[in-house]
Design a protein around this motif. Sequence first.
Motif, mmCIF file in Angstrom:
data_model
loop_
_atom_site.group_PDB
_atom_site.id
_atom_site.type_symbol
_atom_site.label_atom_id
_atom_site.label_comp_id
_atom_site.label_asym_id
_atom_site.label_seq_id
_atom_site.Cartn_x
_atom_site.Cartn_y
_atom_site.Cartn_z
ATOM 1 N N LYS A 535 0.829 -1.204 0.000
ATOM 2 C CA LYS A 535 0.000 0.000 0.000
ATOM 3 C C LYS A 535 0.865 1.256 0.000
ATOM 4 N N LEU A 536 1.948 1.241 0.800
ATOM 5 C CA LEU A 536 2.839 2.396 0.852
ATOM 6 C C LEU A 536 3.579 2.579 -0.470
ATOM 7 N N GLU A 537 4.060 1.476 -1.080
ATOM 8 C CA GLU A 537 4.734 1.569 -2.379
ATOM 9 C C GLU A 537 3.788 2.117 -3.441
ATOM 10 N N GLN A 538 2.528 1.682 -3.413
ATOM 11 C CA GLN A 538 1.551 2.182 -4.373
ATOM 12 C C GLN A 538 1.311 3.671 -4.168
ATOM 13 N N ARG A 539 1.301 4.083 -2.911
ATOM 14 C CA ARG A 539 1.093 5.496 -2.613
ATOM 15 C C ARG A 539 2.224 6.353 -3.165
ATOM 16 N N LEU A 540 3.459 5.886 -2.996
ATOM 17 C CA LEU A 540 4.604 6.626 -3.538
ATOM 18 C C LEU A 540 4.573 6.640 -5.054
ATOM 19 N N ALA A 541 4.179 5.512 -5.666
ATOM 20 C CA ALA A 541 4.123 5.432 -7.131
ATOM 21 C C ALA A 541 3.045 6.344 -7.679
ATOM 22 N N GLU A 542 1.908 6.452 -6.973
ATOM 23 C CA GLU A 542 0.829 7.309 -7.448
ATOM 24 C C GLU A 542 1.253 8.761 -7.438
ATOM 25 N N TYR A 543 2.073 9.168 -6.449
ATOM 26 C CA TYR A 543 2.522 10.559 -6.449
ATOM 27 C C TYR A 543 3.371 10.847 -7.678
ATOM 28 N N SER A 547 1.026 15.634 -11.400
ATOM 29 C CA SER A 547 1.792 16.820 -11.776
ATOM 30 C C SER A 547 2.257 17.522 -10.512
ATOM 31 N N LYS A 548 3.197 18.437 -10.648
ATOM 32 C CA LYS A 548 3.741 19.132 -9.484
ATOM 33 C C LYS A 548 2.702 20.041 -8.832
ATOM 34 N N HIS A 549 1.627 20.367 -9.562
ATOM 35 C CA HIS A 549 0.600 21.238 -9.006
ATOM 36 C C HIS A 549 -0.411 20.470 -8.185
ATOM 37 N N ASP A 550 -0.293 19.143 -8.152
ATOM 38 C CA ASP A 550 -1.251 18.312 -7.413
ATOM 39 C C ASP A 550 -0.686 17.834 -6.093
ATOM 40 N N VAL A 551 0.400 18.425 -5.602
ATOM 41 C CA VAL A 551 1.056 17.950 -4.381
ATOM 42 C C VAL A 551 0.130 18.187 -3.198
ATOM 43 N N GLN A 552 0.000 17.154 -2.350
ATOM 44 C CA GLN A 552 -0.805 17.256 -1.145
ATOM 45 C C GLN A 552 -0.030 16.672 0.020
ATOM 46 N N GLU A 553 -0.294 17.236 1.215
ATOM 47 C CA GLU A 553 0.332 16.661 2.412
ATOM 48 C C GLU A 553 -0.346 15.341 2.727
ATOM 49 N N ASP A 554 0.365 14.441 3.342
ATOM 50 C CA ASP A 554 -0.189 13.118 3.639
ATOM 51 C C ASP A 554 -0.807 13.041 5.025
ATOM 52 N N GLY A 555 -0.867 14.163 5.730
ATOM 53 C CA GLY A 555 -1.506 14.140 7.038
ATOM 54 C C GLY A 555 -0.626 13.584 8.133
ATOM 55 N N GLU A 556 0.634 13.283 7.870
ATOM 56 C CA GLU A 556 1.515 12.675 8.859
ATOM 57 C C GLU A 556 2.764 13.534 9.098
ATOM 58 N N GLY A 557 2.667 14.864 8.885
ATOM 59 C CA GLY A 557 3.848 15.700 9.059
ATOM 60 C C GLY A 557 4.848 15.385 7.982
ATOM 61 N N ILE A 558 6.144 15.390 8.398
ATOM 62 C CA ILE A 558 7.199 15.109 7.420
ATOM 63 C C ILE A 558 7.366 13.594 7.355
ATOM 64 N N LEU A 560 7.027 9.714 4.982
ATOM 65 C CA LEU A 560 7.671 9.188 3.780
ATOM 66 C C LEU A 560 7.121 9.850 2.525
ATOM 67 N N SER A 561 5.782 9.984 2.439
ATOM 68 C CA SER A 561 5.193 10.602 1.254
ATOM 69 C C SER A 561 5.673 12.041 1.098
ATOM 70 N N ASN A 562 5.783 12.773 2.231
ATOM 71 C CA ASN A 562 6.225 14.155 2.189
ATOM 72 C C ASN A 562 7.662 14.253 1.670
ATOM 73 N N ILE A 563 8.540 13.380 2.194
ATOM 74 C CA ILE A 563 9.941 13.387 1.747
ATOM 75 C C ILE A 563 10.029 13.042 0.272
ATOM 76 N N HIS A 564 9.274 12.005 -0.147
ATOM 77 C CA HIS A 564 9.266 11.591 -1.559
ATOM 78 C C HIS A 564 8.818 12.744 -2.459
ATOM 79 N N GLN A 565 7.781 13.457 -2.037
ATOM 80 C CA GLN A 565 7.280 14.586 -2.829
ATOM 81 C C GLN A 565 8.326 15.690 -2.942
ATOM 82 N N ARG A 566 8.954 16.022 -1.807
ATOM 83 C CA ARG A 566 9.924 17.118 -1.831
ATOM 84 C C ARG A 566 11.117 16.795 -2.723
#
Length: 608
Positions: A535-543, A547-558, A560-566
């Motif tokens: 589930k986590l790998e799929q979440r990272l792959a979906e990000y 596009s860069k304009h669709d970035v959203q916070e994952d609700g968990e502060g900084i 894994l998803s946040n780091i991957h996005q940055r």
Amino acid sequence: MRTWRTLMLQTKILIAFILVLFVVIGLTCLIFYYGNMRDTKTHTYSMLNTLSGQYSKTVDFFMDDIEKISLSIFSDPAIQGILANHAQISPKEGLKVRNELFALLFNYAHPRPEIAGIRLLTTDHISYHYEAGSTVNAEVFQEELWQTRLDAMSKSGYLLLPPTSSNEEGYREKNLSLVRHIYRIPRRDKIGSLKIDINAHEMGRLLVYSGSDPLGEQMRVFIVTDEGAVIYDNEDAYTGQRVAAFAHALSTDERKYSGEIDWLDKKYLYTSEKSDYTGWNILILLSNDFLVAKQQEAQIILVIVGLIAAVLASIVAYLIARHVTKPLRELITEMNRVERGDLSGRMDIKNRGELGVLSRVYNNMLNSISRLITEVYESKLAENDARLSALQAQINPHFLYNTLNIMKSISRLKGVEEVAEMSESLADLFKYTMKNLQLPVSLRQELEHVANYMNIQKHRFGDRFALRMEVSEELMNASVLKLTIQPLVENAIIHGFSRKKADAIINIKVCTEGELLLISVSDNGLGMEEQALKKLEQRLAEYSKRSKHDVQEDGEGIGLSNIHQRIQLLYGEGYGVKIAGSQGAGTTVTLIFPYKAFTPMLAEETRQ
């Protein structure tokens, strides 16, 4: 053609519908008259193939589930201990062993009504037999043929035995069995054998058709070995027997096969499918007489339906045409109101088809126009509120940073060095995270930040865990994104070591691979379940697909998803976060950066 163009849409739909309906009815009657029997057989074979395929997969899943139960019994520590040390068990301890095995085997068999019994065979020829509704019986046994066959197989191998019959007080029960040897973990020496008896009648629950249907009453369903031994018969007449006609029908080497067979003075259509998992054949028979009777019934029904359809065609076509064109007339009326400047009207969405979509799009268009008018009016107020909030947000971090420095000074004056050290580490940690989150820093700075964090955690947890680093001096000046390593260390402590009280290790390893800088943070903690990891790998792959304009916070502060996005926002899709691990074996998170040396100029270029 000119007349057709001048007709109303409702009239065109009515005429077209009637013509198509009559053509379809006529062609259907002709095709059915000349080719019904052939098509019926074709469809019957297709249906039987589908049933046999579905049933084969269901049986495979069922037997795979039984095999997993056998693995659970195989690896049960209590059962391992009893079998490994059985030769040293005294006769006085026999009753205690039987009671302990009863509790263990009851837990495995009770939730599964299809399990008729479980037998554990020790290497010193003692058999412990559990049956549903009874206790565990112990008796001396002689070596059986299947045990010899298992000796020649791999240690992970098992056998599926055809049904056997047992008589107890006049009750006859037919069972098939899964057997395997049990080997000591981890030494892998043989310590016993396992036999799980499965009630053959339970295989009927896996059928995908209802036996009360006419088709179900005519079909015969068998599970047969290549030698013709019947493992299951849905009428229970041949279960546990051998049928020569079946062995002849299954003599082909093909995995799937259809044809005709003469059996019990009748002709049957049959399909068979061989399971790759069990090696069994799903054999489904259907009487040819049943197909002939069904064809005659279908011909009569088709004639009656054709006559009724011809009578009702005009009425149905008229109602459908009127129903289709009515929303279009309503939409035209509403659009005329918009043309006059009235945006308050909306269409009622009465269906989910194309007209419903058209009505919903029309309503959304009016809503968007109204919302844009409101947003233009409110944009100035929102801009002023945002500026005030930004100024307020700058005050609180600086106040907390200054307060921590005051606490450090007071603690040193009072001689409370531990509090001073923690305050200093927390102040440095907080100062590091206060600003410029998107600017690159040197690896040395990021690791110093990790060290400050670990200093605080050491005061909290003591020697519960240790941090190890494998970093060469030449990589210390590599450029990395700020605040990416410490959150991974924090995740390892919070999630990986939540149940680990000692000997917890976090390892940070930095290396290069071509033009890539790889930073791995590993722990020997609880790890992640396979489903959560996917589930986590799929979440990272979906990000990565956004596009860069669709970035959203994952609700968990900084997180894994946040780091991957940055990382991907700054460097591109070829970089980011990779995660690996398994439950009970720890987790490894790898950060992938482009390998560059850090310079103040590089940070300034990134800022721009």
